[in-house]
Design a protein around this motif. Sequence first.
Motif, short mmCIF file in Angstrom:
data_model
loop_
_atom_site.label_atom_id
_atom_site.label_comp_id
_atom_site.label_asym_id
_atom_site.label_seq_id
_atom_site.Cartn_x
_atom_site.Cartn_y
_atom_site.Cartn_z
N LEU A 439 -1.41 0.00 10.21
CA LEU A 439 0.14 0.17 10.37
C LEU A 439 0.69 0.29 11.74
CD1 LEU A 439 1.19 2.57 7.29
CD2 LEU A 439 1.24 0.02 7.35
N SER A 440 -0.17 0.84 12.49
CA SER A 440 0.30 1.11 13.88
C SER A 440 0.07 -0.09 14.64
CB SER A 440 -0.75 2.15 14.60
OG SER A 440 -2.07 1.53 14.72
N TYR A 441 -0.64 -1.07 14.20
CA TYR A 441 -0.42 -2.51 14.72
C TYR A 441 0.34 -3.46 13.91
CZ TYR A 441 -4.64 -1.10 17.62
OH TYR A 441 -5.53 -0.59 18.49
N GLY A 442 1.08 -2.98 13.17
CA GLY A 442 2.00 -3.67 12.35
C GLY A 442 1.64 -4.78 11.28
N VAL A 443 0.41 -4.27 10.58
CA VAL A 443 -0.23 -5.08 9.63
C VAL A 443 -0.56 -4.28 8.42
CG1 VAL A 443 -1.07 -6.98 11.08
CG2 VAL A 443 -2.45 -4.71 10.55
N VAL A 444 -0.47 -4.48 7.33
CA VAL A 444 -0.67 -3.87 6.15
C VAL A 444 -2.25 -4.10 5.67
CG1 VAL A 444 -0.07 -3.59 3.61
CG2 VAL A 444 1.69 -4.15 5.31
N ARG A 445 -2.95 -3.09 5.44
CA ARG A 445 -4.39 -2.96 5.09
C ARG A 445 -4.39 -1.83 4.13
NH1 ARG A 445 -3.63 -7.14 7.13
NH2 ARG A 445 -4.85 -8.19 8.84
N VAL A 446 -5.25 -2.20 3.10
CA VAL A 446 -5.60 -1.24 1.91
C VAL A 446 -6.67 -0.45 2.47
CG1 VAL A 446 -6.18 -0.94 -0.35
CG2 VAL A 446 -4.54 -2.85 0.28
N ASP A 447 -6.50 0.89 2.22
CA ASP A 447 -7.77 1.82 2.79
C ASP A 447 -8.15 2.63 1.49
OD1 ASP A 447 -9.27 3.16 4.20
OD2 ASP A 447 -7.96 3.88 5.57
N ALA A 448 -9.28 3.19 1.54
CA ALA A 448 -9.88 4.09 0.53
C ALA A 448 -9.01 5.50 0.43
CB ALA A 448 -11.37 4.18 0.84
N SER A 454 -5.47 7.40 6.13
CA SER A 454 -4.91 6.57 5.01
C SER A 454 -3.54 7.15 4.69
CB SER A 454 -5.58 6.56 3.69
OG SER A 454 -5.79 7.81 3.35
N LEU A 455 -2.45 6.39 4.51
CA LEU A 455 -1.13 6.72 4.16
C LEU A 455 -0.82 6.26 2.71
CD1 LEU A 455 1.49 8.31 5.14
CD2 LEU A 455 2.37 5.79 6.03
N THR A 456 -0.45 7.20 1.98
CA THR A 456 -0.03 6.92 0.53
C THR A 456 1.44 6.74 0.34
OG1 THR A 456 -2.00 8.02 -0.49
CG2 THR A 456 -0.19 7.35 -2.02
N LEU A 457 1.99 5.32 0.13
CA LEU A 457 3.45 5.18 -0.01
C LEU A 457 3.74 4.90 -1.51
CD1 LEU A 457 4.11 2.69 3.15
CD2 LEU A 457 4.44 4.94 2.78
N GLN A 458 4.99 5.39 -1.97
CA GLN A 458 5.54 4.81 -3.01
C GLN A 458 6.71 3.63 -2.77
OE1 GLN A 458 7.55 7.92 -5.12
NE2 GLN A 458 8.84 8.42 -3.61
N ASP A 459 6.71 3.07 -3.90
CA ASP A 459 7.84 1.81 -3.58
C ASP A 459 9.26 2.44 -3.64
OD1 ASP A 459 9.13 0.90 -6.54
OD2 ASP A 459 7.23 2.03 -6.84
N CYS A 460 10.11 1.78 -3.25
CA CYS A 460 11.63 2.07 -3.42
C CYS A 460 12.34 1.20 -4.21
CB CYS A 460 12.08 2.03 -1.77
SG CYS A 460 11.47 3.35 -0.80
N GLY A 461 11.63 0.80 -5.16
CA GLY A 461 12.12 -0.27 -6.24
C GLY A 461 12.19 -1.52 -5.98
N GLN A 462 13.39 -2.40 -6.45
CA GLN A 462 13.65 -3.61 -6.23
C GLN A 462 14.97 -3.87 -5.54
OE1 GLN A 462 13.06 -2.46 -9.48
NE2 GLN A 462 10.98 -3.04 -9.78
N VAL A 463 15.28 -4.97 -5.09
CA VAL A 463 16.44 -5.16 -4.23
C VAL A 463 17.55 -5.18 -5.01
CG1 VAL A 463 16.35 -7.79 -4.54
CG2 VAL A 463 17.24 -6.91 -2.51
N MET A 464 18.86 -4.89 -4.61
CA MET A 464 19.99 -4.71 -5.21
C MET A 464 20.37 -6.10 -5.73
SD MET A 464 20.69 -1.49 -4.89
CE MET A 464 22.64 -1.47 -5.42
#
Length: 938
Positions: A439-448, A454-464
Amino acid sequence: MADLSVDITKLPDEIRDKLAELDLELSEGDITQKGYEKKRARLLTPYIAQQQPQAGIQAVRGPRGDGGGSRQLTRNRRTHRRVTHNEKRYHSEVRQEAVQQALAEMQNRPKPSLPMPSKRTSMMAKSPDRERHDLSSSSDEDSCAGDSELPPPPEMGSPPARLQAGVVPVPIEVPLTRRDAGLQQVGFLLGSCGIQYALTSDACLKGLPKTSSGDVVSFRGWPSLHWVSTEKLPRPPRDWIPPPRPADDSPAHIEHTSAADGSAMGVIVTRASMLSHSRMLSVACNYTEGEHMVCVLDFKRETGLWHAVLASVLNGMHVIFIPYALMKVSPASWMHMITKYRASVAIVKSRDLHWGLLATRDHKEISLSSLRMLLVADGANPWSLSSCDQFLSVFQSKGVRGDAICPCACSSESLTVCVRRAGRGGSSAGRGVLSMSGLSYGVVRVDAENSLTSLTLQDCGQVMPSCVIVVVKIEGPTYLCKTDEVGEICVLCGATGSGYWGLPGLTNTVFRVRPLDADGEPIGEEHYVRSGLLGFLGPGGLVFVCGSRDGLMTVTGRKHNMDDIIATVLAVEPMKFIYRGRIAVFSVRVLRDERICIIAEQRPDCGEEESFQWMSRVLQAVDSIHQVGIYCLALVQPNYLPKTPLGGIHLSECKRRFLEGTLHPANVLMCPHTCVTNLPKPREIHSDVGPASVIVGNLVQGNRLASAQGRDMGYTDDSDAARKYQFISQILRWRAQSTSDHVIFTLLNSKGAVSKVLTCAELHKKAERIGNLLLEKGRVNTGDHVALIFPPGLDLISAFYGCLYVGAVPDTHDTHDAVFVVGALDETIMLRGMRYHPIDIENSVMRCHKKIAECAVFTWTNLLVVVVELDGNDSEALNLVPLVTNTVLEEHHLIVGVVVVVDPGVVPINSRGEKQRMHLRDGFLSDQIDAIYIAYNM
């Protein structure tokens, strides 16, 4: 005890509220038992004499009356202590485990040994600025003292009334004092909007600061306002009708927001956008008429305004507002309102979920089975996931369903970007474990999941509904991001802000964005709006937000989010040092790069050694998890960081005080050696000249060229041409005879016209006359110097040749070499292979703060030591440490190793006004200097 002689039920409401708030402070560990009893006795002392006649009766009824109350109070305090013991403010299970594991792994690494900073005992006393703060009071008490006196109903009726009258409202926070943080910026916004009238309630009007004549004070930077109370107004006449309906594209209201630098801005929301946004919220949240909604948020802006004030009126809902003052006293009050009214919708933040978990004694009669939607307004924050999971695990037995928790993402510019739909949480909700390094380099990489970084994120839903969002590059042209890139979310919708009031240039940058494809062509003719949110699109159309543009810090090419740094710092023993989780993280630009600074409020009675041990653990944790160094880590006294009106930290004001040297920290730890990695390379001194020398431009590095030879001119001594080139004066005589009429010089005037010409004969005659003048009247001999002082022109040329005719040496006074003395050679210091004069560094330090009276520098074991005299209170000494370090690093590319703050007159100066730096150095090494503070930079 005084409280045993007072009937609590007969006390005034404000005293009972303060007692309840005091109990909350004790339960959260923000005040010691001794401080609790002292403040409680202070509140109850005036009422002991009033209730003294009933004391005897109460004493008789003790076993059944007051004794029972005492047992109840003791039981409640036991509950409070249990809550305090188990409290983890903004706790993240994953982050806590990662931090502890990282610290355990670093135990065996070698640690740099640095001496503890030396602090004079007088600095332990509070400064005059700090005396106005009560160290044992709540951090929200000062900024929200008037909240309990600001009832919601008058504010609820104001926006519809202003909309009906066709007036553009600008809701702002209530100013409590002239020293409120950001007050001047708000006044600038009001002035730019042409505000003349301020509508408020009676309670607000009474709480405003007044002059001696009873008028509201003039706040700095504010326009002249007419303050009008909206209560006790007369009825309008029967024939009164509202003005004609304004156009749909006219402003409906202006939402107050602020930029990263603290400047106030007003986002224009048109009437069409306001209506469209309310309809979108109604569809996305499935609002229906007659529903009950509980709102804990500030309803003057953003989510609280959009849902609880606007969408509720559109759908005919019943809204129950919970004031912030009540939340401080009873954190579970919003859940009790859900139970009482069987509310189906609640609008909260993650902090409200956390505080509700702590109020365990109020959980017995709670039932949340009627709740179909729990809207989490700050679902994009890194700690919201843990708050949502813990709330669900505790209150699932009370009827909370997993699909009822609905995080959302929004901003003042784009309004609501996305929201998780209620009833779809089980299958459509998503979360991801991502690499923070990626993320610090601006890319999405899945981690263990067990990774430290690692950083665990939750979604904020769908677009309006009826909206389109794209993700564009954060910097440079607005190219579309790839699916695995992090960028800024932009929205195309009819329900967004239309611009910043009075800022057309910034409006075009934010509200007139045209995304570009890979070929650099716009993807359409429509204009998108920047949301200020950073994220990416996940599978199934889910939107993931991992930060904001204002909270982004770019250090050595890598991007870090302020909230992620805060979450890591809070995971390092938060209950032991951090006061109520109050931390400010920002970056300052020093030496062409951003440097991360962390300012935290420490708990009272923290020891010096324990504080620095905690700070060293924070440095290790941030370095292990984020792979970034901390430039400055400072601790301030409780309640000392500047606050917003609702009790949050005013980040831009905190940064301003840090840079101006008015923050007054209690402890400072500077770490420039570890985080400054872009210093110029040290100069290498070549010991000898070798054959491997190279030419660099016009310079020869390491060697000198042996010789250089030009081409042959081609003239012989016996030729006619050689006789012409004997001497320049002889050549002029020869040309005056052979080509007398040849024009050799032409002079132009300022308009470009020819003003004077000289032929060879005329120049020769003038030179002879001048030469004759020098011999007869000047008595000039051969080899004497003659000064030629002429403006640029032909007279100077004639005088020049006149000197040559008689053998004099002309001197034009414009070609001499100037000699500059920069200092004595024996006073210079050698650092990083370069020679520095102390006076240059000292002059830079003298300019960095107005309280520095004198300065001296010297070296100590390859470290630069800076001694500054403080012309002020001892408590201001720590303000100078960051400024001195910043200035020397920025202007001289040197890292200060030690900063010594002393009293005026300590730097020795002899009778000639020369600083005795070596005497000062000897006194420092022999520990003979009575320093106010000595800081050792890591």
